[in-house]
Design an enzyme around this catalytic site. Structure first.
Site, short mmCIF file in Angstrom:
data_model
loop_
_atom_site.label_atom_id
_atom_site.label_comp_id
_atom_site.label_asym_id
_atom_site.label_seq_id
_atom_site.Cartn_x
_atom_site.Cartn_y
_atom_site.Cartn_z
N SER A 158 0.63 -1.39 -0.03
CA SER A 158 -0.06 0.18 -0.60
C SER A 158 0.68 1.41 0.01
O SER A 158 0.84 1.68 -0.85
CB SER A 158 -1.25 0.12 1.31
N LYS A 216 6.52 3.48 17.18
CA LYS A 216 4.96 3.71 17.66
C LYS A 216 4.23 2.41 17.08
O LYS A 216 3.05 1.68 18.32
CB LYS A 216 4.45 4.66 16.87
#
Length: 337
Positions: free
Chosen positions: A12, A196
């Site tokens: 993606s 993260k």
């Protein structure tokens, strides 16, 4: 400025970054190891497994042969999964040596290599000799591919030890909706980008368990403190972690169902078995491997990372999620800073 750019990895993010570069008038070659995906991109101009309802420009050409994609390139953008980046870089090095090329190297992958626990720029520098590359630049920040595909406003960072390389990447990508800042702190940007995903797993789990906004805000804030502690132990600039690759990346990844790490955490919180989550996700969940890497690095360097440790215990030791949360909340009181 029109450059010849090979984008390695047609997931993606890789395919959408290739589209941005193509829109900017560059000669873009998108490489995938999957011949069926290459055929779909070249004939239907879609990438339906990764990006729904998006049509690529016919000028964007996909390749399954790596040497063809790299012919006479000015820059190479790596957007392959962390576990594959060393192998792909090794193949690239051989081709660059054969073609006597010295392109700019960019990577937009987010993770830490397993076993070695090295940052991905370090892996690229090890695998590709200095005479066959320019300085490595990292492109990172709060950026869902789906939003960029819709041309929603997106801001990212180009980080490199070379100011010239960072500015080069900035110019490659800048559009009316995709804005790029530069940052000399490649260490902080890479660590923020990778870690993260751990916090996103935790945030998804809190959502799946039914916790509210207070708990999620606490997780993101204290999680960022852990990332900053580990990053600065490697020499990162603390300011990086309040920028796009710190606060920004945590917000976008830990608050949205567009994040595969958030979705994985959400399913774990709802009681799904880890193997089942991995099997039906259909895409790499980088946060799982990164959790192990960060946990091991924190122990090696003596850095306190209790949230990371709790998530590690849930994923790798089978600890009950609610028990892990309870144990975190019952830790001895201490100063915030």
């Amino acid at each position: 400025m029109s450059e010849k750019i090979a984008v390695l990895g047609a997931g993606s993010w890789g395919s959408i970054l290739a589209s941005v570069l193509d829109e900017n008038g560059h000669d873009v070659r998108l490489w995938s190891y999957n011949p069926k995906q290459v055929e779909e991109l070249n004939t239907q101009h879609t990438n339906t497994h990764y990006i729904k309802d998006f049509t690529f420009s016919p000028s964007l050409v996909a390749y399954s042969d790596l040497a063809s994609a790299l012919t006479d390139v000015d820059a190479i953008l790596f957007v392959v999964p962390t576990k594959a980046i060393r192998s792909v870089a090794g193949q690239v090095a051989t081709i660059l040596q054969d073609q006597h090329l010295q392109p700019q190297l960019i990577h937009a992958s987010k993770g830490i290599e397993q076993q070695t626990y090295k940052r991905l720029s370090q892996v690229l520098e090890e695998e590709i000799p200095a005479e066959n590359r320019q300085a490595v630049t990292v492109l990172s920040g709060p950026s869902h591919a789906e939003d960029v595909a819709r041309k929603d406003i997106t801001l990212v960072t180009a980080a490199s030890a070379s100011p010239e390389a960072a500015k080069y990447v900035q110019k490659l990508f800048m559009t009316s909706y995709f804005r790029v800042y530069t940052n000399p702190d490649i260490i902080g940007v890479e660590i923020g980008a990778a870690l993260k995903n751990i916090i996103a797993l935790g945030a998804g789990a809190l959502h799946g368990l039914g916790y509210g906004d207070n708990a999620k805000a606490a997780l993101m804030t204290r999680g960022l403190a852990e990332i900053s502690r580990l990053g600065t132990s490697f020499g990162a600039d603390p300011m990086t972690f309040i920028g796009l690759s710190g606060v920004g990346d945590i917000i976008v990844t830990a608050t949205s169902s567009n994040s595969r790490n958030w979705r994985a955490g959400d399913e774990l919180g709802r009681g799904e078995a880890l193997d089942d989550v991995i099997n039906h996700m259909g895409m790499v969940i980088e946060g799982l491997a990164t959790t192990k890497a960060a946990y091991e690095l924190s122990r090696e360097r003596g850095v306190s990372m209790p949230i990371t440790e709790a998530i590690y215990q849930v994923i790798y030791e089978g600890k009950d999620i609610r028990t892990a949360i309870s144990d975190l909340m019952q830790r001895e009181g201490r100063s915030e800073f």
